[in-house]
Design an enzyme around this catalytic site. Structure first.
Site, PDB file in Angstrom:
ATOM      1  N   ASP A  13       0.893  -1.290  -0.087  1.00 23.14           N
ATOM      2  CA  ASP A  13       0.453  -0.050   0.300  1.00 23.14           C
ATOM      3  C   ASP A  13       0.803   1.239   0.180  1.00 23.14           C
ATOM      4  O   ASP A  13       1.539   1.317   1.136  1.00 23.14           O
ATOM      5  CB  ASP A  13      -0.866   0.087   1.440  1.00 23.14           C
ATOM      6  CG  ASP A  13      -1.843  -0.924   1.249  1.00 23.14           C
ATOM      7  OD1 ASP A  13      -2.144  -1.455   0.679  1.00 23.14           O
ATOM      8  OD2 ASP A  13      -2.684  -1.451   2.330  1.00 23.14           O
ATOM      9  N   GLY A  41      -7.084  -9.765   1.079  1.00 28.84           N
ATOM     10  CA  GLY A  41      -6.821 -11.804   1.587  1.00 28.84           C
ATOM     11  C   GLY A  41      -5.712 -11.304   2.093  1.00 28.84           C
ATOM     12  O   GLY A  41      -6.020 -11.622   3.668  1.00 28.84           O
ATOM     13  N   GLU A 140     -10.696 -10.207  -5.785  1.00 26.87           N
ATOM     14  CA  GLU A 140      -9.610  -9.595  -6.434  1.00 26.87           C
ATOM     15  C   GLU A 140      -8.731 -10.030  -6.975  1.00 26.87           C
ATOM     16  O   GLU A 140      -7.564  -9.298  -7.815  1.00 26.87           O
ATOM     17  CB  GLU A 140      -8.254  -9.013  -4.936  1.00 26.87           C
ATOM     18  CG  GLU A 140      -9.131  -7.330  -3.958  1.00 26.87           C
ATOM     19  CD  GLU A 140      -8.303  -7.089  -3.080  1.00 26.87           C
ATOM     20  OE1 GLU A 140      -8.336  -5.667  -2.650  1.00 26.87           O
ATOM     21  OE2 GLU A 140      -7.360  -7.542  -2.292  1.00 26.87           O
ATOM     22  N   THR A 220     -22.399  -4.815   5.499  1.00 24.91           N
ATOM     23  CA  THR A 220     -22.149  -4.081   5.902  1.00 24.91           C
ATOM     24  C   THR A 220     -22.097  -2.042   6.082  1.00 24.91           C
ATOM     25  O   THR A 220     -22.461  -2.274   4.898  1.00 24.91           O
ATOM     26  CB  THR A 220     -20.109  -4.768   6.811  1.00 24.91           C
ATOM     27  OG1 THR A 220     -20.378  -3.917   4.303  1.00 24.91           O
ATOM     28  CG2 THR A 220     -20.182  -6.031   6.335  1.00 24.91           C
ATOM     29  N   LEU A 221     -22.145  -1.564   6.584  1.00 23.03           N
ATOM     30  CA  LEU A 221     -23.124  -0.305   7.222  1.00 23.03           C
ATOM     31  C   LEU A 221     -21.718   1.009   7.459  1.00 23.03           C
ATOM     32  O   LEU A 221     -22.517   1.873   8.242  1.00 23.03           O
ATOM     33  CB  LEU A 221     -24.093  -0.413   7.554  1.00 23.03           C
ATOM     34  CG  LEU A 221     -25.283  -1.371   6.856  1.00 23.03           C
ATOM     35  CD1 LEU A 221     -26.382  -1.221   8.082  1.00 23.03           C
ATOM     36  CD2 LEU A 221     -25.374  -1.369   5.159  1.00 23.03           C
ATOM     37  N   GLY A 225     -23.489   0.315  11.277  1.00 21.15           N
ATOM     38  CA  GLY A 225     -22.797  -0.958  11.728  1.00 21.15           C
ATOM     39  C   GLY A 225     -23.485  -2.401  10.309  1.00 21.15           C
ATOM     40  O   GLY A 225     -22.117  -1.988   9.764  1.00 21.15           O
ATOM     41  N   GLY A 253     -12.862  -3.315   6.175  1.00 20.37           N
ATOM     42  CA  GLY A 253     -14.201  -4.207   5.593  1.00 20.37           C
ATOM     43  C   GLY A 253     -13.124  -5.566   5.596  1.00 20.37           C
ATOM     44  O   GLY A 253     -14.110  -6.483   5.795  1.00 20.37           O
ATOM     45  N   ASP A 254     -11.626  -5.662   5.652  1.00 19.06           N
ATOM     46  CA  ASP A 254     -10.979  -6.886   6.105  1.00 19.06           C
ATOM     47  C   ASP A 254     -10.999  -7.318   7.142  1.00 19.06           C
ATOM     48  O   ASP A 254     -11.027  -8.128   7.925  1.00 19.06           O
ATOM     49  CB  ASP A 254      -9.624  -6.481   5.318  1.00 19.06           C
ATOM     50  CG  ASP A 254      -9.685  -5.676   4.205  1.00 19.06           C
ATOM     51  OD1 ASP A 254     -10.649  -6.274   3.269  1.00 19.06           O
ATOM     52  OD2 ASP A 254      -8.612  -4.775   3.392  1.00 19.06           O
TER      53      ASP A 254
END
Length: 303
Positions: A13, A41, A140, A220-221, A225, A253-254
């Site tokens: 990254d 991943g 991905e 997922t929000l 939440g 999210g990961d």
């Protein structure tokens, strides 16, 4: 504890932090530049391993300084690396990440070596999938490889989790081999081709996804939440109440997906596993970076 195998991508990254994310054609002056490990991943594998999960990662990398970064991190986190393929003819993937002062981000990924995963590679590493009880992947890796690996996981009776990010087309017959489908709102909109704006929209979206044959849907929000539905029960679960400010949502999210896999591996019930994943994801947003933001199990009691 059940064992977990994860198929995905490692990238280095390249993070650029500034007040704003530049718009098309715009140049802005940033505040900070950070280089660190990423890839959905890979982040998920690190998240799960730092939570004491029994995790094997399946991917392909080059033989370069970026892959050295990956292996060093996996050794530190406890990720099993026997299913990582190195190819000296290919380069390890990279991602350019723009982050604004509120922690929002925009990401461009070049998967590098992982874009050259083939069915033969999955067959070579199928024992890893066969010996695991939970299989987690994203979108991905090349589409055909993601689907091929999901089919192999289901053949070997794994619990399958698909985090459909980035959102890409999936043949309708594949949905029935997905035990847990974990899109965010934008990804859910992609698969249903309609906007999701209200709580009722979210409920209807989950029901529509269940009708495709998926067994459990988790939308997922972000700061709102998550919403869970499986045809027997459904509920909203609030985001974890943080003690520190959000500084970077990259990798949240990961963190959620990796932690959820660990929750299932520890035989938590659905609501417990989701609450656990919410907490881990929330804590990750209080730190800069993706893989580096994943909390260790011992930290959870203090946050």
């Amino acid at each position: 504890m059940k064992s977990i195998s994860i198929l995905g991508v490692f990238v280095a990254d390249l993070c650029f932090i500034g007040d704003r994310i530049p718009s098309k054609g715009q140049t802005i002056l940033g505040k900070k530049h950070v280089v660190g490990p990423g890839g959905k991943g890979s982040n998920q594998a690190i998240a799960a391993a730092r939570l004491n999960g029994d995790v094997s990662f399946i991917t392909k990398v080059g033989k370069d300084s970026h892959s050295e970064m990956a292996f060093n991190l996996y050794r530190e986190a406890g990720v099993k690396t026997h299913s990582i393929i190195q190819d000296e003819k290919l380069f390890t993937g990279v991602a350019g990440i723009m982050i604004d002062k509120d922690g929002n981000n925009a990401i461009n990924i070049v998967s590098g070596a992982a874009e050259h995963l083939f069915a033969d590679d999955i067959d070579d590493k199928v024992e890893t999938i066969k010996n695991s009880e939970i299989f987690l992947t994203q979108m991905e890796t090349p589409d055909e490889i993601t689907i091929y690996a999901l089919k192999k996981a289901k053949e070997h009776k794994c619990i399958t989790i698909l985090n459909p990010a980035p959102a890409r087309k999936i043949d309708e017959d594949i949905f029935k081999i997905i035990d847990f489908f974990t899109p965010n709102e934008t990804e859910a909109e992609f698969y249903l081709n309609k906007k999701i704006e209200t709580s009722e929209d979210i409920k209807n979206a989950a029901n529509d996804l269940l009708k495709k044959g998926i067994k459990n849907v988790i939308i997922t929000l972000g700061e709102k939440g998550i919403y869970f539905a499986n045809g027997k029960e459904n509920f909203f679960l609030e985001a974890y109440k943080l003690k520190q400010p959000v500084i970077d949502t990259t990798g949240a999210g990961d963190a959620f997906n990796g932690a959820f896999a660990v929750g299932l591996a520890n035989d938590l019930d659905i609501k417990e596993a989701l609450s656990f994943a919410n907490k881990v994801a929330g804590i990750s947003t209080t730190r800069l970076g993706a893989a580096s933001s994943m909390p260790f199990a011992k930290e959870l009691t203090y946050n």
